[in-house]
Design an enzyme around this catalytic site. Structure first.
Site, PDB file in Angstrom:
ATOM      1  CG  HIS A 107      -3.493   2.872   2.868  1.00  0.00           C
ATOM      2  ND1 HIS A 107      -3.793   2.624   1.544  1.00  0.00           N
ATOM      3  CD2 HIS A 107      -3.603   1.677   3.511  1.00  0.00           C
ATOM      4  CE1 HIS A 107      -4.063   1.350   1.398  1.00  0.00           C
ATOM      5  NE2 HIS A 107      -3.967   0.750   2.577  1.00  0.00           N
ATOM      6  CB  CYS A 154      -0.936  -0.002   1.201  1.00  0.00           C
ATOM      7  SG  CYS A 154      -1.867  -1.522   1.332  1.00  0.00           S
ATOM      8  CG  ASN A 176      -6.597  -1.520   1.517  1.00  0.00           C
ATOM      9  OD1 ASN A 176      -5.947  -0.995   0.625  1.00  0.00           O
ATOM     10  ND2 ASN A 176      -6.039  -2.032   2.598  1.00  0.00           N
TER      11      ASN A 176
HETATM   12  N1  COA Z   1     -18.127 -10.382   8.895  1.00  0.00           N
HETATM   13  C1  COA Z   1     -18.596 -10.753  10.097  1.00  0.00           C
HETATM   14  N2  COA Z   1     -17.803 -11.148  11.112  1.00  0.00           N
HETATM   15  C2  COA Z   1     -16.468 -11.128  10.884  1.00  0.00           C
HETATM   16  C3  COA Z   1     -15.917 -10.728   9.671  1.00  0.00           C
HETATM   17  C4  COA Z   1     -16.800 -10.358   8.650  1.00  0.00           C
HETATM   18  N3  COA Z   1     -16.377  -9.954   7.443  1.00  0.00           N
HETATM   19  N4  COA Z   1     -14.576 -10.807   9.765  1.00  0.00           N
HETATM   20  C5  COA Z   1     -14.289 -11.234  11.009  1.00  0.00           C
HETATM   21  N5  COA Z   1     -15.437 -11.419  11.688  1.00  0.00           N
HETATM   22  C6  COA Z   1     -15.601 -11.860  13.057  1.00  0.00           C
HETATM   23  C7  COA Z   1     -14.409 -12.639  13.550  1.00  0.00           C
HETATM   24  O1  COA Z   1     -14.521 -13.992  13.170  1.00  0.00           O
HETATM   25  C8  COA Z   1     -14.522 -12.452  15.037  1.00  0.00           C
HETATM   26  O2  COA Z   1     -15.481 -13.348  15.533  1.00  0.00           O
HETATM   27  P1  COA Z   1     -15.263 -14.064  16.973  1.00  0.00           P
HETATM   28  O3  COA Z   1     -15.200 -12.923  17.961  1.00  0.00           O
HETATM   29  O4  COA Z   1     -16.458 -14.921  17.076  1.00  0.00           O
HETATM   30  O5  COA Z   1     -13.960 -14.782  16.847  1.00  0.00           O
HETATM   31  C9  COA Z   1     -15.091 -11.034  15.174  1.00  0.00           C
HETATM   32  O6  COA Z   1     -15.676 -10.727  13.904  1.00  0.00           O
HETATM   33  C10 COA Z   1     -14.070  -9.991  15.520  1.00  0.00           C
HETATM   34  O7  COA Z   1     -12.951 -10.157  14.651  1.00  0.00           O
HETATM   35  P2  COA Z   1     -11.668  -9.272  14.785  1.00  0.00           P
HETATM   36  O8  COA Z   1     -10.639  -9.731  13.829  1.00  0.00           O
HETATM   37  O9  COA Z   1     -11.300  -9.187  16.237  1.00  0.00           O
HETATM   38  O10 COA Z   1     -12.247  -7.854  14.353  1.00  0.00           O
HETATM   39  P3  COA Z   1     -11.536  -6.446  14.383  1.00  0.00           P
HETATM   40  O11 COA Z   1     -12.342  -5.511  15.174  1.00  0.00           O
HETATM   41  O12 COA Z   1     -10.052  -6.523  14.671  1.00  0.00           O
HETATM   42  O13 COA Z   1     -11.701  -6.004  12.862  1.00  0.00           O
HETATM   43  C11 COA Z   1     -10.408  -5.811  10.861  1.00  0.00           C
HETATM   44  C12 COA Z   1     -11.064  -6.771  11.846  1.00  0.00           C
HETATM   45  C13 COA Z   1      -9.720  -6.645   9.796  1.00  0.00           C
HETATM   46  C14 COA Z   1     -11.494  -4.981  10.218  1.00  0.00           C
HETATM   47  C15 COA Z   1      -9.406  -4.898  11.586  1.00  0.00           C
HETATM   48  O14 COA Z   1      -8.573  -5.660  12.426  1.00  0.00           O
HETATM   49  C16 COA Z   1      -8.576  -4.110  10.639  1.00  0.00           C
HETATM   50  O15 COA Z   1      -9.068  -3.296   9.881  1.00  0.00           O
HETATM   51  N6  COA Z   1      -7.253  -4.303  10.686  1.00  0.00           N
HETATM   52  C17 COA Z   1      -6.353  -3.574   9.807  1.00  0.00           C
HETATM   53  C18 COA Z   1      -6.458  -4.165   8.439  1.00  0.00           C
HETATM   54  C19 COA Z   1      -5.780  -3.316   7.422  1.00  0.00           C
HETATM   55  O16 COA Z   1      -5.866  -2.121   7.463  1.00  0.00           O
HETATM   56  N7  COA Z   1      -5.117  -3.966   6.488  1.00  0.00           N
HETATM   57  C20 COA Z   1      -4.512  -3.336   5.392  1.00  0.00           C
HETATM   58  C21 COA Z   1      -3.288  -2.597   5.795  1.00  0.00           C
HETATM   59  S1  COA Z   1      -2.589  -1.909   4.398  1.00  0.00           S
END
Ligand code: COA
Length: 331
Positions: free
Chosen positions: A258, A117, A288
């Site tokens: 970003h 990115c 993204n």
């Molecule tokens: N729909 C519904 N539920 C989902 C899901 C989806 N698309 N994706 C994950 N879940 C669930 C998980 O399984 C988890 O369930 P559980 O509690 O029963 O285990 C729950 O939601 C929470 O998941 P978690 O990973 O803790 O969520 P989060 O609040 O950390 O959000 C992201 C996940 C990916 C949105 C977040 O961590 C994020 O944006 N991270 C940065 C990613 C990024 O920017 N990447 C690119 C960098 S260039």
């Protein structure tokens, strides 16, 4: 006039999104997710998906033509084309070579860089330096991704986040005095390669049937860890270029970050003490798009006249590697 004596500037911008849009509601018919979950955790409502047969180089070419037109530069004046991508048409040759041919830019040396990115701002730094040394007069930098080809569409933790698209900018000497690059910052932390990657398809895990079945050629991410690194690195990098440019956060008209997650963007605005009304967001429409994201956002903000001549803007990015970069620009 010796062009190499002038400051380097952005002379034109362009972007392109493939026609097909994919909403959260449509996605929830493919994987176990919901519009409510995606919107509240990320801010994303929609993303665009390239058509079959529409490759990264095609997206890049569309964006590049718009940037060239706005800059008033013809392709045969280009000395350099850099495509920042993690989703190249082919492992070799570089996607930039296809773009060079599509545009008809025979004088341009063309290559790709892989900085996820952060690639568009890494490209800006390389192009700026090559123009400053007098190696080239005009450079075309492009962030272009067809991430839909590298997503495991059964993995709800990643497939909801990403989209396809391209953004471009033409760089050259700042004869008119607009779009001047005031300061840049780029960095890498190779200890974090495991947090976000596409492990398969390279020499570590070649394309075997077994590796493909295990989805090793798809993007894999430890979301929570990436989130924490993103906030810290982008805050520090943006502060670095603001200071290097001799500015204060209050001098900045617009921050273009970003576009990965609205919560990350809000956290950065908060830590930079910049009102989030001064932060450009379009991830709700595109998700993204990795290297393309900040380039598309720059072009949209530019064409929507979110800043005008003399305004200071900051671009700040973060990605796999981990990598990060920023640029302060006086428009
Ligand atoms: N729909 C519904 N539920 C989902 C899901 C989806 N698309 N994706 C994950 N879940 C669930 C998980 O399984 C988890 O369930 P559980 O509690 O029963 O285990 C729950 O939601 C929470 O998941 P978690 O990973 O803790 O969520 P989060 O609040 O950390 O959000 C992201 C996940 C990916 C949105 C977040 O961590 C994020 O944006 N991270 C940065 C990613 C990024 O920017 N990447 C690119 C960098 S260039």
């Amino acid at each position: 006039m010796n062009l190499a004596d002038q400051p380097v500037a952005i002379l034109g911008t362009g972007s392109y999104l493939p026609a097909k849009a994919l909403s959260n509601d449509e996605l929830s018919t493919i994987v176990d997710t919901s519009d409510e979950w995606i919107t509240s955790r990320t801010g994303i409502k929609n993303r665009h998906i390239a058509a079959e047969g529409e490759h990264t180089s095609h997206l890049a070419t569309h964006a590049a033509k718009k940037a060239l037109e706005q800059a008033g530069i013809t392709a045969d004046q280009l000395g350099l084309i850099i495509v920042a991508t993690i989703t190249p048409d082919t492992l070799t040759p570089a996607t930039a070579c296809y773009v060079q041919n599509n545009l008809g830019a025979p004088q341009a040396v063309a290559f790709d860089i892989s900085a996820a990115c952060s690639g568009f701002l890494y490209s800006m730094k390389i192009a700026e330096n090559m123009i400053q040394t007098g190696a080239v007069d005009y450079a075309l930098i492009i962030g272009a991704e067809k991430l839909s080809s590298f997503i495991n569409w059964k993995d709800r933790t990643t497939c909801v986040l990403f989209g396809d698209g391209a953004g471009a900018a033409v760089l050259g000497a700042s004869i008119e005095g607009t779009g001047r690059i005031l300061a840049t910052d780029i960095g890498t932390d190779g200890k974090q390669t495991h947090l976000l990657n596409i492990p398969g398809g390279g020499s570590a895990h070649p394309t075997t049937e077994e590796n493909v079945n295990q989805h090793l050629a798809s993007l894999s991410m430890q979301g929570k860890e990436v989130f924490k690194h993103a906030v810290t690195r982008m805050k520090n990098s943006a502060n670095t270029v603001i200071a290097r440019a001799g500015l204060e956060p209050s001098d900045i008209k617009l921050v273009i970050p970003h576009q990965a997650n609205l919560r990350i963007i809000d956290a950065i605005a908060d830590r930079l003490t910049i009102d989030n009304k001064k932060v450009f967001v379009n991830l709700d429409r595109y998700g993204n798009t990795s290297a393309a994201a900040v380039a598309i956002a720059l072009d949209e903000a530019h064409r929507q006249e979110k800043f005008e001549r003399g305004d200071k803007i900051v671009l700040v990015v973060f990605g796999a590697g981990m990598t990060w970069a920023s640029a302060a620009i006086e428009w």
